[in-house]
Design a protein around this motif. Structure first.
Motif, short mmCIF file in Angstrom:
data_model
loop_
_atom_site.label_atom_id
_atom_site.label_comp_id
_atom_site.label_asym_id
_atom_site.label_seq_id
_atom_site.Cartn_x
_atom_site.Cartn_y
_atom_site.Cartn_z
N ARG A 126 8.11 7.85 11.98
CA ARG A 126 7.80 6.92 10.88
C ARG A 126 7.61 5.50 11.40
O ARG A 126 6.80 4.75 10.87
CB ARG A 126 8.92 6.97 9.84
N ARG A 127 8.35 5.14 12.44
CA ARG A 127 8.21 3.79 13.00
C ARG A 127 6.81 3.63 13.61
O ARG A 127 6.16 2.59 13.41
CB ARG A 127 9.29 3.55 14.07
N CYS A 128 6.35 4.65 14.30
CA CYS A 128 4.99 4.62 14.84
C CYS A 128 3.96 4.60 13.71
O CYS A 128 2.95 3.89 13.78
CB CYS A 128 4.74 5.83 15.73
N LEU A 129 4.24 5.40 12.69
CA LEU A 129 3.31 5.46 11.56
C LEU A 129 3.25 4.12 10.84
O LEU A 129 2.18 3.70 10.37
CB LEU A 129 3.77 6.56 10.59
N LEU A 130 4.37 3.43 10.78
CA LEU A 130 4.43 2.11 10.15
C LEU A 130 3.47 1.15 10.84
O LEU A 130 2.68 0.44 10.20
CB LEU A 130 5.87 1.59 10.23
N ALA A 184 0.80 -1.22 0.00
CA ALA A 184 0.00 0.00 0.00
C ALA A 184 0.83 1.27 0.00
O ALA A 184 0.37 2.31 -0.44
CB ALA A 184 -0.93 0.02 1.22
N SER A 185 2.10 1.18 0.49
CA SER A 185 2.88 2.41 0.69
C SER A 185 4.31 2.24 0.21
O SER A 185 5.12 1.55 0.86
CB SER A 185 2.86 2.80 2.17
N GLU A 186 4.62 2.85 -0.88
CA GLU A 186 5.99 2.86 -1.37
C GLU A 186 6.90 3.64 -0.42
O GLU A 186 8.05 3.27 -0.20
CB GLU A 186 6.02 3.49 -2.76
N ALA A 187 6.34 4.70 0.19
CA ALA A 187 7.13 5.53 1.09
C ALA A 187 7.54 4.75 2.34
O ALA A 187 8.69 4.85 2.81
CB ALA A 187 6.35 6.78 1.48
N LEU A 188 6.64 3.97 2.92
CA LEU A 188 6.99 3.18 4.09
C LEU A 188 7.91 2.02 3.70
O LEU A 188 8.74 1.59 4.51
CB LEU A 188 5.74 2.67 4.79
N GLY A 189 7.80 1.53 2.47
CA GLY A 189 8.78 0.56 1.97
C GLY A 189 10.16 1.16 1.93
O GLY A 189 11.16 0.51 2.29
N ASP A 190 10.26 2.42 1.51
CA ASP A 190 11.56 3.12 1.51
C ASP A 190 12.10 3.24 2.93
O ASP A 190 13.30 3.08 3.18
CB ASP A 190 11.40 4.51 0.90
N HIS A 191 11.22 3.57 3.87
CA HIS A 191 11.65 3.70 5.27
C HIS A 191 12.21 2.37 5.78
O HIS A 191 13.27 2.34 6.44
CB HIS A 191 10.46 4.13 6.14
N LEU A 192 11.51 1.28 5.50
CA LEU A 192 11.98 -0.03 5.97
C LEU A 192 13.32 -0.40 5.34
O LEU A 192 14.18 -1.02 5.98
CB LEU A 192 10.93 -1.10 5.64
N ALA A 193 13.51 -0.03 4.08
CA ALA A 193 14.80 -0.34 3.43
C ALA A 193 15.93 0.47 4.05
O ALA A 193 17.08 0.02 4.08
CB ALA A 193 14.69 -0.05 1.93
N THR A 227 12.76 19.74 6.22
CA THR A 227 13.12 18.50 5.54
C THR A 227 14.58 18.16 5.82
O THR A 227 15.46 19.00 5.68
CB THR A 227 12.90 18.64 4.03
N THR A 228 14.81 16.90 6.24
CA THR A 228 16.17 16.42 6.47
C THR A 228 16.36 15.16 5.63
O THR A 228 15.54 14.84 4.77
CB THR A 228 16.39 16.09 7.96
N VAL A 229 17.44 14.42 5.91
CA VAL A 229 17.67 13.17 5.18
C VAL A 229 16.54 12.19 5.43
O VAL A 229 16.30 11.28 4.62
CB VAL A 229 19.02 12.54 5.61
N GLU A 230 15.84 12.34 6.53
CA GLU A 230 14.71 11.48 6.83
C GLU A 230 13.38 12.12 6.44
O GLU A 230 12.32 11.69 6.90
CB GLU A 230 14.69 11.15 8.33
N ALA A 252 16.18 12.00 14.81
CA ALA A 252 15.72 10.81 15.53
C ALA A 252 14.21 10.84 15.73
O ALA A 252 13.54 9.80 15.69
CB ALA A 252 16.43 10.71 16.88
N LEU A 253 13.65 12.04 15.92
CA LEU A 253 12.21 12.17 16.07
C LEU A 253 11.49 11.77 14.78
O LEU A 253 10.45 11.08 14.82
CB LEU A 253 11.84 13.60 16.47
#
Length: 998
Positions: A147-151, A96-105, A253-256, A141-142
């Motif tokens: 994103r981890r919570c959002l995941l 469902a989410s390419e963006a969260l796939g990027d986060h996991l990678a 906007t940062t690297v994350e 870190a925040l």
């Protein structure tokens, strides 16, 4: 080995499981990353259950490939195959989410957040999210922790563990925890600022309402106070620095990436106001300066971070003001105007794809619910929820909204919000546009459970729910008013009498008790007629409320319905003809003239439809004259013939007035006509043609009764003034001259007596009191004025003009045009007067001075006592007289050499003067604008009051109705008057130069 030309069984299975690129999927499954599990049917089934199996498989391979060592990869694969909860959650998110796939990678161990499946993990609140974010010691870190919570939250959403309302609430709770963490980081970075002040963060909008999207601006308001002993100015500055830092932490906007923008523009004075105010400053602003929409926004205000005690003080201080907002003047109009403005600002290319702001979108539901909350929430605290679905449920429980309507809206809102969530979740981008790409639509459809033909099924469901919202969002407001006066099923809640009164007052009804009586008379009972009325009235009430006088609109509708209710076509027309009902509502609530014309012959309602025989397009003079002459020919005597002619005139006046009102107000299908000059020209031409045809028919009727087919003298009627100029308004008299010429063998005396009898009878019959409006025929512009004979022979006119003609008479003859009677005689009259009105050598200076003197005297003597000259549209500075006399002076001077000036029409002569270089383009535009505006004001006053006047009304509702006709919404009467004064002042400047100074 697969035989050449045949597909492998794996390829076929992949297609059957929903993969669209089976070849690519087959290669990925054959890759080294999935070697240990490629033959496991559980994996393929799980991939096939996702919204986008191709995307899920690609994301899984990326995640496996990103694992830092083989042991970690084996752990992931083992857990994936052994744990169904993880498999469903992880693959569901990846599909469902390419963006969260990027986060996991990027964060290869975060998949473990999806493994736990304890009860407390199913519905975390602010406290659990704060624990998750508590270890973040810096903004980067925040972001990772967020994103981890959002995941985890997204996993529960796509797996159906939580519904759309719970998802939105959890997103708001996560935002609350994030704001608190960001404020903690800001305070740690500037402890000296934190020590000086108390800072409360008030969530607004969807965050405040506990119904946040995946990607949305988080709307906030900041309240600051000094700690005990601190200076207030220094404390507010410190709080402002903390608030600004909090916003940067969340928005930059940062690297994350970024978390989401924090938007503080709902604060007092918007982006122009201070970011942080004290509580007393907030309160002072809302008590004195706040607009209606700002109180509407406060419906969702909720303290979420910082000093919560201060936040609660803020809420306690401002909530009473919120529930008084419905008492503000123009409350409903302000809210509805804001909604219209939102829709109007949507780019045309996006309207049909707008899920949130477009017609039938989420905002329609939210606005309707908020409107009802503001009207009834003051008396009923159960309605004071910031959450749309909770408030809708409370409104239904209290009888403020019908239960069936509420259930349908609830279903539609949930579907639209689910679509919005799935669209945003894919790339975690803020958008409310339905994508056009088929792959995107397929993924969204499958994610919502539409597995068979997901694209057409999704579009069909979206359009169905949007249609439900469009149909219900205004009906929601009006349907319970009908239920309040009707018999309901046992146990069905209804509006109380007081709640119905509150709602009607909020809608602008001055006499809610009378309005409820009308509704009861129209809609109560079990007849088919009452059932159709109950279908029509919710929409009609909305259109009446959109006028300056809803009470009159509803009363007039009852009168028309009483007159026509038993005819088989009336209610069917309103129900089935798309434009008829709205056109009728506009006409009945716009003033007195059109309804009065309609009440005298209610069957004219048929003109408001779109079918054959209906329509509001004006009819031409030839067509009108043919109908009237045919009616006169069938009549028995002059009285009956003229009655028929006046009946046609009444019907056509109604057609013209109705078309003018609809074009000026606009409807759902027909926008307001952009060119006011075109409206003025259409009304002027239609009324002038109708007057000419009525005179022609009356003349025929009088002649037939007294002399048979031929009068002993040729007879013509010459239009003068605005009649000759094709510029008549609704309340204009018909200025004319009468001319005759004895036929061969007829003596002067016999011819004169016949002509005078015709004139007397024509004028009498057109003014006889009847159900039809009189037509006043005014011959005061004749030679010698009121002292001269009513009718002259052509030779008498010639002798008079040769010997006695005065300058004012040449001036008046500029408008002379034959309108009825003998066309040849009319043509010869025009030939007679052309040398007078278009003098061969132009106008002498003495004559020009005489015209100026006459005009100055007219301004002084004819201005009504006590009238404000600046608002007198005929005689005031920059009014009709100023413009017309300026144009006519130009005609008298130059028409002998400029053929285009030889016209009876003001605007046409002004165009000719501009094209000939006699008037500058800018000056001509200023004069034209002033003339058109003054003419429209005159027409508006007649439409609203039912009687002619040359000044703006003094009664507030009538003045507001004139404003609506001219395009000014409720509460903008002052703007209308200022605009008129400004336009007239500019025109007067041109008149001073061209008329008095030229």
């Amino acid at each position: 080995m697969t035989a050449p030309g045949r597909r492998s069984s794996t390829f076929t299975r992949l297609l059957r499981h929903g993969f669209t690129d089976a070849s690519a999927a087959e290669r990925l499954l054959d890759g080294v990353e999935l070697a240990p599990v490629r033959s496991d049917p559980v994996l393929l089934d799980a991939l096939g259950a996702t919204a986008d199996p191709d995307l899920a498989l690609r994301g899984l391979v990326r995640l496996l490939d990103a694992q830092p060592e083989p042991a970690a990869r084996r752990e992931l694969l083992d857990t994936l195959t052994a744990s169904k909860p993880l498999r469903d959650r992880l693959l569901g998110v990846l599909g469902a989410s390419e963006a969260l796939g990027d986060h996991l990678a990027r964060h290869t161990g975060d998949w473990r957040a999806l493994v736990t499946y304890e009860p407390r993990d199913l519905h975390p609140g602010v406290e659990e999210f704060e624990e998750c974010l508590g270890g973040a010691g810096d903004p980067v870190a925040l972001r990772v922790a967020y994103r981890r919570c959002l995941l985890s939250l997204a996993a529960r959403d796509v797996c159906g563990t939580i519904d759309v309302a719970e998802t939105a609430a959890e997103l708001a709770d996560l935002a609350t925890a994030t704001l608190r963490a960001a404020l903690r980081l800001a305070a740690e970075a500037a402890p000296e600022d934190a020590a000086l002040c108390r800072l409360a963060v008030i969530a607004m909008g969807k965050c405040g309402g506990h119904e946040l999207n995946y990607v949305s601006d988080v709307d906030v308001i900041f309240v600051g106070e000094p700690v005990e002993g601190a200076d207030e100015t220094a404390a507010v500055r410190a709080a402002t620095r903390l608030a600004s830092h909090l916003m940067r932490i969340c928005s930059e906007t940062t690297v994350e990436g970024s978390i989401w923008p924090v938007d503080a523009n709902l604060r007092p004075e918007g982006r122009n106001g201070p970011l942080v105010r004290t509580l007393s400053s907030h309160l002072a602003y809302y008590q004195r300066w706040a607009k209606t929409w700002e109180f509407q926004a406060l419906l969702k205000a909720r303290p979420v971070a910082g000093d919560l005690a201060l936040g609660e003080e803020y809420a306690a201080a401002l909530q009473p003001l919120v529930w008084q907002a419905a008492e503000r003047e123009n409350f409903i109009a302000d809210v509805q105007q804001m909604r219209r403005r939102v829709v109007e600002n949507i780019p045309v290319a996006e309207v049909d794809r707008q899920l949130k702001l477009g017609p039938g979108g989420l905002r329609d539901v939210e606005f309707a619910v908020q409107l009802l909350q503001l009207v009834h929430g003051r008396a009923d605290a159960s309605l004071r929820s910031g959450t749309t679905l909770d408030a809708l449920r409370a409104l239904a429980a209290g009888g403020y909204v019908g239960r069936v309507d509420a259930a349908q809206l609830d279903e539609a809102y949930r579907f639209l919000r689910s679509m919005e969530h799935r669209i945003q979740l894919h790339r975690l981008r803020r958008t409310h546009l339905v994508p056009e790409d088929e792959a995107d639509l397929r993924r969204i459809g499958r994610s919502l459970g539409l597995r068979n033909d997901p694209v057409p099924s999704l579009l069909r469901e979206w359009r169905r729910h949007a249609a439900v919202v469009r149909r219900l969002h205004e009906k929601l407001f009006y349907r319970p008013l009908l239920d309040a006066v009707a018999a309901l099923a046992p146990g069905e809640a209804r509006l109380s009498a007081e709640a119905a009164r509150e709602r009607l007052v909020a809608l602008g009804y001055a006499d809610p008790a009378a309005a409820l009586r009308h509704l009861e008379a129209l809609a109560s009972g079990v007849t088919r007629k009452a059932a159709i009325q109950r279908t029509l009235l919710p929409v009609l009430l909305g259109w009446f409320a959109d006028s300056a006088d809803p009470d009159t609109g509803l009363l007039n509708f009852r009168k028309v319905s009483d007159a026509l209710g038993n005819t088989p076509w009336y209610l069917r027309l309103l129900r089935d003809e798309g434009a008829a009902a709205e056109n009728l509502a506009r006409v009945l609530s716009a003033g007195r003239l059109a309804p009065d014309l309609l009440m005298r012959a209610p069957e004219a309602v048929a003109l408001l439809g779109e079918g054959d025989g209906g329509g509001l397009a004006p009819r031409g003079r030839e067509q009108l004259e043919a109908e009237i002459l045919a009616a006169v020919g069938r009549a028995e005597g002059a009285v009956q013939g003229v009655t028929a002619a006046r009946g046609v005139r009444r019907r056509e006046l109604f057609r013209t007035a109705a078309a003018d009102i609809v074009a000026s107000y606009g409807t759902e299908t027909q926008p307001v006509v952009a060119d006011p000059g075109a409206l003025v020209d259409r009304v002027g031409a239609a009324v002038s043609d109708l007057t000419a045809a009525t005179l022609a028919g009356t003349l025929r009727a009088v002649v037939r009764e007294g002399w048979g087919e031929e009068l002993p003298t040729r007879f013509a009627v010459i239009g003068m003034g605005r009649f000759g100029g094709h510029e008549l308004g609704y309340g204009s008299d018909a200025d004319v001259l009468f001319v005759h010429e004895p036929r061969d063998g007829v003596g002067e005396r016999e011819a004169g007596e016949a002509a005078n009898r015709v004139v007397a009878e024509l004028r009498r019959l057109l003014q006889v009191p009847s159900a039809d409006p009189p037509l006043i025929v005014d011959a005061d512009l004749r030679p010698e004025g009121k002292s001269g004979p009513l009718v002259r022979t052509l030779k008498s006119y010639e002798a008079y003009y040769r010997r006695w003609s005065l300058t004012w008479e040449s001036h008046a003859l500029l408008r002379a045009e034959p309108v009825a009677g003998d066309p040849e005689l009319g043509r010869r009259f025009v030939e007679l007067v052309d040398p007078l009105r278009y003098p061969a050598r132009g106008l002498g200076e003495d004559a020009a001075r005489e015209i100026r003197r006459l005009k100055a005297r007219m301004e002084t003597e004819r201005m009504p006592r006590g009238a404000d000259p600046k608002l007198h549209v005929k005689l005031g500075p920059g009014g009709l007289s100023d413009v017309e006399w300026t144009v006519q002076l130009t005609q008298l001077r130059h028409a002998h050499e400029v053929p285009g000036l030889r016209t009876t029409r003001t605007r046409a002569a002004l165009v000719a003067a501009r094209e000939a270089g006699l008037v500058g383009a800018e000056e001509a535009g200023i004069l034209d604008e002033a003339w058109v505006l003054a003419t429209r004001v005159r027409n508006a006053v007649m439409l609203v009051r039912g009687r002619a006047a040359d000044t703006f009304p003094t009664e507030s509702r009538e003045l507001a109705a004139v404003g609506r006709y001219l395009g000014y919404g409720d509460g903008h009467v002052g703007d209308m008057l200022d605009a008129y004064r400004r336009t007239a002042r500019r025109a007067r400047g041109v008149v001073e130069e061209l008329f008095y100074g030229g």
